[in-house]
Design a protein around this motif. Structure first.
Motif, short mmCIF file in Angstrom:
data_model
loop_
_atom_site.label_atom_id
_atom_site.label_comp_id
_atom_site.label_asym_id
_atom_site.label_seq_id
_atom_site.Cartn_x
_atom_site.Cartn_y
_atom_site.Cartn_z
N ARG A 100 0.82 -1.32 0.12
CA ARG A 100 0.03 0.04 -0.20
C ARG A 100 0.91 1.25 0.02
O ARG A 100 1.69 1.35 0.83
N ILE A 101 0.66 2.17 -1.04
CA ILE A 101 1.58 3.43 -1.12
C ILE A 101 0.39 4.41 -0.50
O ILE A 101 -0.71 4.73 -0.95
N VAL A 102 0.78 5.15 0.63
CA VAL A 102 -0.01 6.40 0.87
C VAL A 102 0.91 7.76 0.55
O VAL A 102 1.85 7.75 1.34
N PRO A 103 0.47 8.47 -0.44
CA PRO A 103 1.47 9.48 -0.74
C PRO A 103 1.37 10.60 0.34
O PRO A 103 0.32 10.97 0.86
N SER A 104 2.53 10.98 0.73
CA SER A 104 2.75 12.16 1.65
C SER A 104 2.29 13.39 0.79
O SER A 104 2.26 13.33 -0.58
N ALA A 105 1.80 14.47 1.28
CA ALA A 105 2.11 15.91 0.57
C ALA A 105 3.46 15.83 -0.21
O ALA A 105 4.63 15.31 0.44
N CYS A 106 3.46 16.39 -1.28
CA CYS A 106 4.81 16.27 -2.17
C CYS A 106 5.46 17.78 -2.08
O CYS A 106 4.93 18.52 -2.77
N THR A 148 -17.12 11.95 -1.83
CA THR A 148 -15.72 11.92 -1.78
C THR A 148 -15.27 11.62 -3.14
O THR A 148 -15.78 10.80 -3.87
N LEU A 149 -14.24 12.44 -3.61
CA LEU A 149 -13.48 12.14 -4.93
C LEU A 149 -12.50 11.34 -4.68
O LEU A 149 -11.45 11.81 -3.77
N TYR A 150 -12.29 10.07 -4.94
CA TYR A 150 -11.20 9.29 -4.70
C TYR A 150 -10.30 9.45 -5.85
O TYR A 150 -10.25 8.96 -7.06
N ASN A 151 -9.10 10.34 -5.70
CA ASN A 151 -8.23 10.90 -6.75
C ASN A 151 -6.94 10.27 -6.62
O ASN A 151 -6.17 10.75 -5.77
N GLY A 152 -6.56 9.61 -7.51
CA GLY A 152 -5.23 8.75 -7.75
C GLY A 152 -4.15 9.56 -8.24
O GLY A 152 -3.07 9.24 -8.00
N ALA A 153 -4.52 10.71 -8.74
CA ALA A 153 -3.47 11.72 -9.03
C ALA A 153 -2.70 12.42 -7.99
O ALA A 153 -3.51 12.98 -7.28
N VAL A 154 -1.45 12.31 -7.94
CA VAL A 154 -0.82 13.02 -6.85
C VAL A 154 -0.77 14.44 -7.23
O VAL A 154 -0.23 14.59 -8.33
N ASP A 155 -1.05 15.41 -6.31
CA ASP A 155 -0.60 17.01 -6.28
C ASP A 155 0.58 17.22 -5.97
O ASP A 155 0.87 16.96 -4.76
N ILE A 156 1.57 17.49 -7.10
CA ILE A 156 2.93 17.81 -6.55
C ILE A 156 3.01 19.28 -6.29
O ILE A 156 4.14 19.89 -6.39
N THR A 189 -3.01 4.16 -2.64
CA THR A 189 -3.24 2.87 -3.59
C THR A 189 -4.34 2.21 -2.98
O THR A 189 -4.98 1.13 -3.88
N ASP A 190 -4.80 1.98 -1.83
CA ASP A 190 -6.00 1.17 -1.06
C ASP A 190 -7.16 1.83 -1.56
O ASP A 190 -8.34 1.09 -1.43
N ARG A 191 -7.24 3.13 -1.66
CA ARG A 191 -8.60 3.79 -1.72
C ARG A 191 -8.79 4.54 -3.11
O ARG A 191 -10.09 5.00 -3.11
N THR A 192 -7.91 4.45 -4.02
CA THR A 192 -8.07 5.20 -5.26
C THR A 192 -7.97 4.26 -6.48
O THR A 192 -7.13 3.40 -6.15
N LEU A 193 -8.39 4.64 -7.46
CA LEU A 193 -8.12 3.85 -8.83
C LEU A 193 -6.44 4.35 -9.40
O LEU A 193 -6.35 5.66 -8.86
N ASP A 194 -6.14 3.58 -10.27
CA ASP A 194 -4.83 4.14 -10.71
C ASP A 194 -5.08 5.41 -11.71
O ASP A 194 -5.86 4.96 -12.83
#
Ligand code: FES
Ligand code: FES
Length: 908
Positions: A386-392, A624-632, A662-667
């Motif tokens: 499982r990847i949980v992105p931090s704020a970037c 809820t918008l499950y948004n797999g795009a990382v905001d950098i 990655t557990d909560r959003t689509l790719d």
């Protein structure tokens, strides 16, 4: 015991007086708004107030704060409400990634305490010690100048968010310190990890026993070597896994990781590299492509005996005939260096074992790709990661490659304890990827009217020790080698070449900024030969809807370069005339005005790069918008929500956002190639439309119905009727408690390129023309950029303020590329030797947004991330040439290089 006042409250703690205040604030007191970007006084991210004056908390020993007042960004907001400085930052879009923001706020606060109405110079002076890599500083300065303004924030009605400059949805968190970056959040029982890296660019090595080391340092829990890595090879491309997590018997670049030490922080930091039993056997290093290609050169990788990682090729028409029939031919050789991303947030994160799975919280641009790579390295099924992105805190392409993730995952798995790791600045600069250095030779030819007839282009890119994104650069550049112009005959060749330099990877533009320096210089050459105005020759040749690109792709619709040039023309003429008039009276300080154009294919080259989005509605009416795009930092969290909200017909404020987990959003694919607005925007629009259609069906109302969310229900109004969907009656779907789900997917329509590079590599392209005004001191060789006017065709600006912010930031990075940035392997390992633009380097900027809407784009949008940077360096080089007559073909155009060129010109 050391006592002081912290954000107005008495504080006392037991800690060695020599400890850095920044560490104490973050690690002991949990105040992570104070960031650490360098730990050396270079970046200002750690700026706090000490008795009201700004200081770098990384340079202040705790003992010095005894009895004094310390203020951090956490103390700015009162009772949860932003203060007027924070409000102004939010209103102006002054925070992009946000990692520099607390430091900027504190620096500004120090000024505003004594001066409520500062001048622009005052503000620039006080912010001069804080680096920002994202914003180009303009909106930060504007925000400080605008403190106390009563301008209202923008809150559009349902269905009207697209096209408005709403504030960033995650903006407030960045302004208060609530946002958690890679180094900000971790379990209390985390162990620390650090690596021992190679001091040599090329060397064999042997390792002794680590038993003594463990005995001498009881806090050292384990030592990891290559033998511990289940599958010790990774890489961006499925067929090129050439990079080890830990080197096995030899290293291929200075900074390659060899050993990982895991344990108590104090224990592993106390271990000197020399204590670790590694015996080095240095070898001759290959640092330049020419040496790598020389007959008999040793191969860096057995599978590429000639050291050529990949070749790119494109052929259209008959380039020999094209040149033979031409009236004028311009040619040149061009050289660009390694460029460091210099994101203010170094690579950081932690991993923990959860049963038979591993969870990784880290700064990344690409969670799903990280998941799959870690799964490969660990020998796991991807579902166990499982990847949980931090704020970037800034990426610009550099966080598309793995950094901390594999080793923290491996250590956490083996030890059953969470493990964290933050790169030091020198480690980040040594080990991370860079922009590819390029050596380019090119020829451009035109007919008697100035119409381009033929282009020939050859580019060698130093890809360093490992492939990373080298193939992407080698394949993208030939497509873009002509520049944004219609050319009937084209031949373009590229090579990515292995050397013993740090790996070159993705950096805002994937090789196109390097190519743009070549094509724009040659366009200026042809303009000179044909006695045409530099803007007009570009306008004459601008690729337009209906034209064919170098890959044979017919541009069906949106191609707004000609419009960009039309909007630029009055600025151009006025500035050129003014500069030429000024130069009649001025000998030492010469003014010049240059122009740079660009195009950029949105999304990945000739490959499927889909995005999928989901939006869910719970029984109690929570969306809820499950948004797999990382905001950098570029703002995708906000603009994707704007798109989805309009598609659904609700106000943006109704949406809660889950990002990248990655557990909560689509790719949604990578945040790269300027693709999220176009690709993920389309997916989010489709998801919104899907959920809306389901609601309309349930209420049995027509397309135009207005939608209103209530507690446990949705009311749909049509004509005079109000129909209610009772959410409580619907069964739960999935694990998030949603009872209705909308999903959308978009994959840009492209085709593979054939052996001649012909096909449809991108579904759409961004276009731009920028004009730079400079002053050149011909005695010193120094160049000051005074003004840039930037006209960009973005399709549709979903959020115009964010588009402007991207353009400002791109210009700052383009200015760095043109004038000051050059990473030298082994030498540029901190932010005082490697210089990036500060607020004082930034010119006045005027942005012109051209909206040539793309029918395939969400509400017409294309993208802006990379296009913002590409034309800047060529425009500046053109301006230097206009000012002085010298043609700079190697960047950065540092004063010594400009002076040498001037002296050579004088001698001719
Ligand atoms: S972290 Fe203190 S100046 Fe960079
Ligand atoms: S917003 Fe300043 S570094 Fe990202």
């Amino acid at each position: 015991m050391i006592s002081f006042r912290l954000n107005g409250k008495s504080t006392a703690l037991e800690a060695p007086p020599i400890r850095r205040l920044a560490d104490v604030l973050r690690e002991d007191l949990g105040l992570t708004a104070t960031k650490i970007g360098c730990n050396a006084g270079d970046c200002g991210a750690c700026t706090v107030l000490l008795d009201g004056k700004q200081v770098c908390a990384c340079l202040v020993p705790l003992g010095q704060v005894e009895g004094r007042d310390v203020a951090t960004a956490e103390g700015l907001a009162a009772d949860g409400a932003l203060n007027e400085l924070q409000e102004s930052f939010l209103r102006h879009g002054a925070a992009q990634c946000g990692i520099c923001t607390p430091g900027m706020l504190m620096a500004a606060a120090s000024l505003l305490r004594s001066n409520r109405r500062p001048s622009r110079d005052d503000v620039e002076h006080v912010l001069g010690g804080v680096l920002c890599r994202c914003t180009g500083y303009r909106k930060i300065v504007d925000a400080v100048l605008d403190v106390g303004s009563s301008l209202p924030s923008i809150s559009p009605k349902a269905g009207a968010a697209v096209g408005t400059s709403i504030a960033k949805l995650d903006g407030a968190a960045k302004l208060t310190g609530a946002e958690k970056y890679g180094a900000d959040s971790f379990p209390a029982d985390c162990l620390w990890l650090r690596t021992v890296r190679s001091p040599h660019a090329s060397a064999g090595f042997t390792m002794g026993s680590f038993a003594d080391l463990k005995q001498r340092h009881p806090g050292l829990v384990t030592v990891l070597t290559a033998a511990d890595v289940p599958h010790n090879a990774y890489g961006i491309y499925p067929d090129i896994k050439d990079q080890p997590v830990l080197a096995e018997s030899h290293v291929r670049y200075r900074g390659e990781a060899v050993v990982a030490l895991v344990g108590d922080r104090a224990a592993i930091e106390a271990i000197a590299d020399e204590e670790v039993p590694i015996e080095w056997h240095p070898r001759a290093a290959i640092m330049e492509p020419e040496a790598a290609l020389a007959p008999g050169a040793p191969a860096l990788h057995a599978f590429r005996p000639d050291n050529v990682l990949i070749r790119g090729f494109l052929r259209k028409g008959d380039v020999v005939a094209g040149f033979a029939a031409a009236k004028a031919v311009a040619s040149g050789s061009f050289e660009t260096p390694f460029v460091e991303h210099a994101y203010v947030e170094p690579e950081a994160g932690y991993a923990r074992r959860v049963g038979e799975r591993i969870e990784i919280f880290a700064s990344t641009q690409t969670p799903y790709m990280d998941r799959d790579e870690i799964a490969l390295i660990m020998g796991f099924d991807p579902s166990r990661i499982r990847i949980v992105p931090s704020a970037c805190g800034g990426g610009f392409g550099g966080k598309l490659d793995l950094s901390v993730q594999p080793l923290i995952a491996l250590a956490a798995w083996k030890l059953g304890r969470p493990v964290r790791w933050t790169y030091s600045r020198p480690e980040s600069m040594r080990a991370s990827t860079k922009r590819h250095p390029a050596k380019i030779q090119a020829r451009f030819a035109c007919d008697g009217a100035g119409k381009l007839m033929a282009v020939e282009f050859a580019g060698d890119f130093n890809t360093g020790a490992y492939a990373s994104w080298g193939p992407t650069v080698a394949n993208r550049v030939p497509v873009h080698a002509t520049g944004p112009y219609a050319v009937p005959h084209v031949l373009a060749r590229t090579r990515a070449i292995y050397t013993n330099c740090p790996p070159a990877g993705a950096f805002r533009g994937f090789g196109v900024p390097q190519a743009a320096i070549a094509h724009e210089t040659l366009m200026d050459d042809l303009a000179g030969q044909m006695d045409l105005d530099p803007l007009e020759i570009r306008h004459l040749n601008a690729i337009r809807a209906g034209d064919a690109t170098a890959t044979g792709q017919g541009l069906a619709t949106s191609a707004g370069l000609a419009q960009c040039l039309d909007t630029l023309r009055p600025h151009w003429r006025a500035a050129r005339t003014a500069a030429e008039a000024a130069n009649r009276h001025e000998i030492v300080s010469r003014r010049g005005v240059g122009i740079g154009c660009m195009w950029y294919g949105i999304g990945n080259t000739s490959m499927s790069n889909p995005s999928s989005m989901r939006v869910g509605l719970t029984r109690d009416g929570r969306l809820t918008l499950y948004n797999g795009a990382v905001d950098i930092g570029q703002g995708s969290n906000t603009i994707i929500a704007q798109i989805c909200a309009d598609a659904l017909g609700v106000p943006v404020s109704a949406l809660h956002i889950v990002m990248g987990d990655t557990d909560r959003t689509l790719d949604a694919g990578k945040t790269s190639a300027s693709r999220q607005a176009f690709v993920s925007g389309n997916a989010a629009k489709a998801a919104g439309e899907d959920l809306r259609a389901k609601l309309l069906r349930l209420a049995n109302v027509g397309e135009g119905a207005a939608l209103e969310l209530g507690a446990g229900q949705v009311i749909l109004r049509e004509g005079g009727r109000a129909l209610t969907v009772d959410l409580a009656k619907l069964p739960a779907l999935g694990s998030e408690g949603d009872v209705l789900i909308g999903e959308g997917r978009f994959d840009p329509p492209t085709t593979p390129l054939d052996a001649d590079g012909q096909g449809i590599p991108y579904a759409t392209y961004g276009f731009a023309a920028q004009m730079a005004e400079v002053e050149v001191d011909i005695e010193l060789g120094s160049v000051k950029v005074s003004r840039i006017v930037a006209a960009h065709d973005v399709g549709r600006a979903i959020n115009p303020q964010q588009v402007e912010g991207q353009i400002h930031g791109g210009i700052a990075q383009g200015l760095g590329l043109a004038l000051m940035e050059e990473y030298l392997p082994g030498r540029s390992e901190n932010l005082h030797d490697y210089l990036i633009p500060t607020v004082g380097d930034m010119p006045e900027i005027e942005v012109i947004i051209v909206e040539d809407r793309e029918p395939l784009g969400p509400y017409g949008a294309k993208g802006i991330g990379e296009p913002a940077l590409i034309p800047t360096a060529p425009a500046i080089l053109g301006a230097i040439r206009h000012a002085t007559g010298v043609r700079i073909t190697r960047v950065p155009a540092t004063p010594d290089r400009v002076l040498t060129a001037l002296q050579r010109q004088a001698a001719e």
